[in-house]
Design a protein around this motif. Sequence first.
Motif, PDB file in Angstrom:
ATOM      1  N   ALA A  37      -5.877  -4.061   6.751  1.00 23.26           N
ATOM      2  CA  ALA A  37      -5.206  -5.357   6.672  1.00 23.26           C
ATOM      3  C   ALA A  37      -3.763  -5.172   6.215  1.00 23.26           C
ATOM      4  CB  ALA A  37      -5.954  -6.310   5.739  1.00 23.26           C
ATOM      5  N   TYR A  38      -3.104  -4.198   6.838  1.00 19.60           N
ATOM      6  CA  TYR A  38      -1.767  -3.822   6.386  1.00 19.60           C
ATOM      7  C   TYR A  38      -0.890  -3.496   7.583  1.00 19.60           C
ATOM      8  CZ  TYR A  38       1.891  -1.711   3.511  1.00 19.60           C
ATOM      9  OH  TYR A  38       3.080  -1.438   2.894  1.00 19.60           O
ATOM     10  N   THR A  39       0.356  -3.977   7.532  1.00 18.45           N
ATOM     11  CA  THR A  39       1.335  -3.659   8.565  1.00 18.45           C
ATOM     12  C   THR A  39       2.388  -2.722   7.996  1.00 18.45           C
ATOM     13  OG1 THR A  39       1.018  -5.768   9.705  1.00 18.45           O
ATOM     14  CG2 THR A  39       3.062  -4.573  10.144  1.00 18.45           C
ATOM     15  N   PHE A  40       2.497  -1.555   8.591  1.00 12.29           N
ATOM     16  CA  PHE A  40       3.505  -0.580   8.195  1.00 12.29           C
ATOM     17  C   PHE A  40       4.819  -0.940   8.884  1.00 12.29           C
ATOM     18  CE2 PHE A  40      -0.514   1.458   7.531  1.00 12.29           C
ATOM     19  CZ  PHE A  40      -0.342   2.189   6.360  1.00 12.29           C
ATOM     20  N   GLN A  41       5.883  -0.983   8.103  1.00 12.21           N
ATOM     21  CA  GLN A  41       7.186  -1.323   8.646  1.00 12.21           C
ATOM     22  C   GLN A  41       7.808  -0.105   9.330  1.00 12.21           C
ATOM     23  OE1 GLN A  41       8.266  -4.529   8.771  1.00 12.21           O
ATOM     24  NE2 GLN A  41       6.170  -4.809   7.990  1.00 12.21           N
ATOM     25  N   PRO A  42       8.779  -0.323  10.219  1.00 12.63           N
ATOM     26  CA  PRO A  42       9.404   0.821  10.900  1.00 12.63           C
ATOM     27  C   PRO A  42       9.968   1.835   9.914  1.00 12.63           C
ATOM     28  CG  PRO A  42      10.082  -1.252  11.903  1.00 12.63           C
ATOM     29  CD  PRO A  42       9.333  -1.618  10.653  1.00 12.63           C
ATOM     30  N   ALA A  43       9.816   3.083  10.236  1.00 15.74           N
ATOM     31  CA  ALA A  43      10.388   4.148   9.408  1.00 15.74           C
ATOM     32  C   ALA A  43      11.899   4.171   9.586  1.00 15.74           C
ATOM     33  CB  ALA A  43       9.794   5.494   9.802  1.00 15.74           C
ATOM     34  N   PRO A  44      12.635   4.666   8.591  1.00 20.49           N
ATOM     35  CA  PRO A  44      14.087   4.812   8.769  1.00 20.49           C
ATOM     36  C   PRO A  44      14.397   5.687   9.976  1.00 20.49           C
ATOM     37  CG  PRO A  44      13.440   5.189   6.487  1.00 20.49           C
ATOM     38  CD  PRO A  44      12.170   5.114   7.276  1.00 20.49           C
TER      39      PRO A  44
ATOM     40  N   SER B  97      -6.885   0.614  15.667  1.00 19.16           N
ATOM     41  CA  SER B  97      -5.710  -0.224  15.913  1.00 19.16           C
ATOM     42  C   SER B  97      -4.638   0.506  16.702  1.00 19.16           C
ATOM     43  CB  SER B  97      -5.117  -0.702  14.580  1.00 19.16           C
ATOM     44  OG  SER B  97      -6.001  -1.571  13.920  1.00 19.16           O
ATOM     45  N   THR B  98      -4.598   1.838  16.601  1.00 21.88           N
ATOM     46  CA  THR B  98      -3.625   2.592  17.395  1.00 21.88           C
ATOM     47  C   THR B  98      -4.334   3.618  18.277  1.00 21.88           C
ATOM     48  OG1 THR B  98      -3.154   4.143  15.564  1.00 21.88           O
ATOM     49  CG2 THR B  98      -1.732   2.215  15.778  1.00 21.88           C
TER      50      THR B  98
ATOM     51  N   PRO C 179       7.006  -2.279  13.671  1.00 25.56           N
ATOM     52  CA  PRO C 179       5.906  -2.641  12.774  1.00 25.56           C
ATOM     53  C   PRO C 179       4.566  -2.302  13.437  1.00 25.56           C
ATOM     54  CG  PRO C 179       7.503  -4.428  12.922  1.00 25.56           C
ATOM     55  CD  PRO C 179       7.860  -3.438  14.010  1.00 25.56           C
ATOM     56  N   THR C 180       3.691  -1.632  12.707  1.00 29.78           N
ATOM     57  CA  THR C 180       2.410  -1.213  13.248  1.00 29.78           C
ATOM     58  C   THR C 180       1.313  -1.577  12.260  1.00 29.78           C
ATOM     59  OG1 THR C 180       3.433   0.634  14.446  1.00 29.78           O
ATOM     60  CG2 THR C 180       1.050   0.736  14.107  1.00 29.78           C
ATOM     61  N   THR C 181       0.356  -2.358  12.712  1.00 27.28           N
ATOM     62  CA  THR C 181      -0.724  -2.850  11.857  1.00 27.28           C
ATOM     63  C   THR C 181      -1.966  -1.994  12.018  1.00 27.28           C
ATOM     64  OG1 THR C 181       0.101  -5.121  11.974  1.00 27.28           O
ATOM     65  CG2 THR C 181      -2.214  -4.821  11.346  1.00 27.28           C
TER      66      THR C 181
ATOM     67  N   MET D 254       0.823  -1.200   0.000  1.00 29.69           N
ATOM     68  CA  MET D 254       0.000   0.000   0.000  1.00 29.69           C
ATOM     69  C   MET D 254       0.860   1.255   0.000  1.00 29.69           C
ATOM     70  SD  MET D 254      -3.231   0.792   2.470  1.00 29.69           S
ATOM     71  CE  MET D 254      -2.387   1.624   3.805  1.00 29.69           C
ATOM     72  N   VAL D 255       1.982   1.229   0.701  1.00 33.02           N
ATOM     73  CA  VAL D 255       2.850   2.405   0.758  1.00 33.02           C
ATOM     74  C   VAL D 255       3.394   2.736  -0.622  1.00 33.02           C
ATOM     75  CG1 VAL D 255       5.026   3.289   1.653  1.00 33.02           C
ATOM     76  CG2 VAL D 255       3.442   2.124   3.191  1.00 33.02           C
TER      77      VAL D 255
END
Length: 318
Positions: A152-159, A222-223, A145-147, A39-40
């Motif tokens: 239905a998507y998990t965002f990965q850690p930002a740099p 979710s958050t 990681p934050t879902t 999605m990103v």
Amino acid sequence: MNHSQMLHSSRRQFLRSAGLAAAAASLVPHSIFGQQADMVATARAAAANAKITLTPLRRNVSLLSGSGGNIAVLNGPDGKLLVDAGFSSSRAHIEAALNTLDRRPIRHLIDTHWHFDHTDGNEWMHKAGATITAHKNTLTHLSQPTTIAAFAYTFQPAPAAARPTDIVADDSILLANGSTVVLHHYDPAHTDSDLSVNFIEADVFHCGDTWFNGFYPFIDYSTGGSIDGMIAASSLNLARTASSTIIIPGHGPVGTRAQLKEFHDMLATVRGNVAALKAKGMALDAAIAAKPTAAFDAKWGGGSRKPDDFVGLVYQGV
């Protein structure tokens, strides 16, 4: 005053001295949400050629719109202070729009919350010289990681360079470019990381995604988000603004306190309608079929969050 002299103090100090996504769903075409593989990447591609518009508001505060959430710009001799960063793929267009003001660099960035349509540009802005300020929960969500279950998507850690280093746990202020910039922390509302940004002298108030102007909002359960939190945040926004205030929503056109009041009242009424249906034992499908948003759909139902989707979000929280 240069950037290193910007002052950061607690709300109590300010009161003494002055006397005073999701988000992504609202920005990315609805069809994208069938393409959950990345999605990103899809959102960045859609934003790469988005038209960026710069609109002067009042004094030295302007609005940048067109990439992710609405971006506020405070310009002056200390360098530019931005509220929210949009999508990273819009960098060239954002820089071009900012350069129509002048060539001063970005020295400070404030994230209103963690969602990627507001923070995806953090990394390049930091590398260009900006200090990033955000609520502590924004740092938490960008560091792991934050879902978001609704996507239905998990965002990965930002740099690491995209993560805030100036962390707000309570209300605080910045002094920059001859302006007093007040940061208010909300109890969980759209997320558990929401901040508003009040430009005192200009009487311009950026309330992030606690206001979607003209369409039903996304609430990120979710958050930490909730319908009750959104209503409470809307009440706080009304208390912190006046009829003269220019109010920047997270998404949608700049608006007025009267329009913000309409949003508040819509949320409260829909919440009451859905709660009454749920109290009768109606399952979600039956509650949706009862059309508890019908009186508001013509005005608020034209965005990515359709009436049935919004009823589902409200139903989850009552």
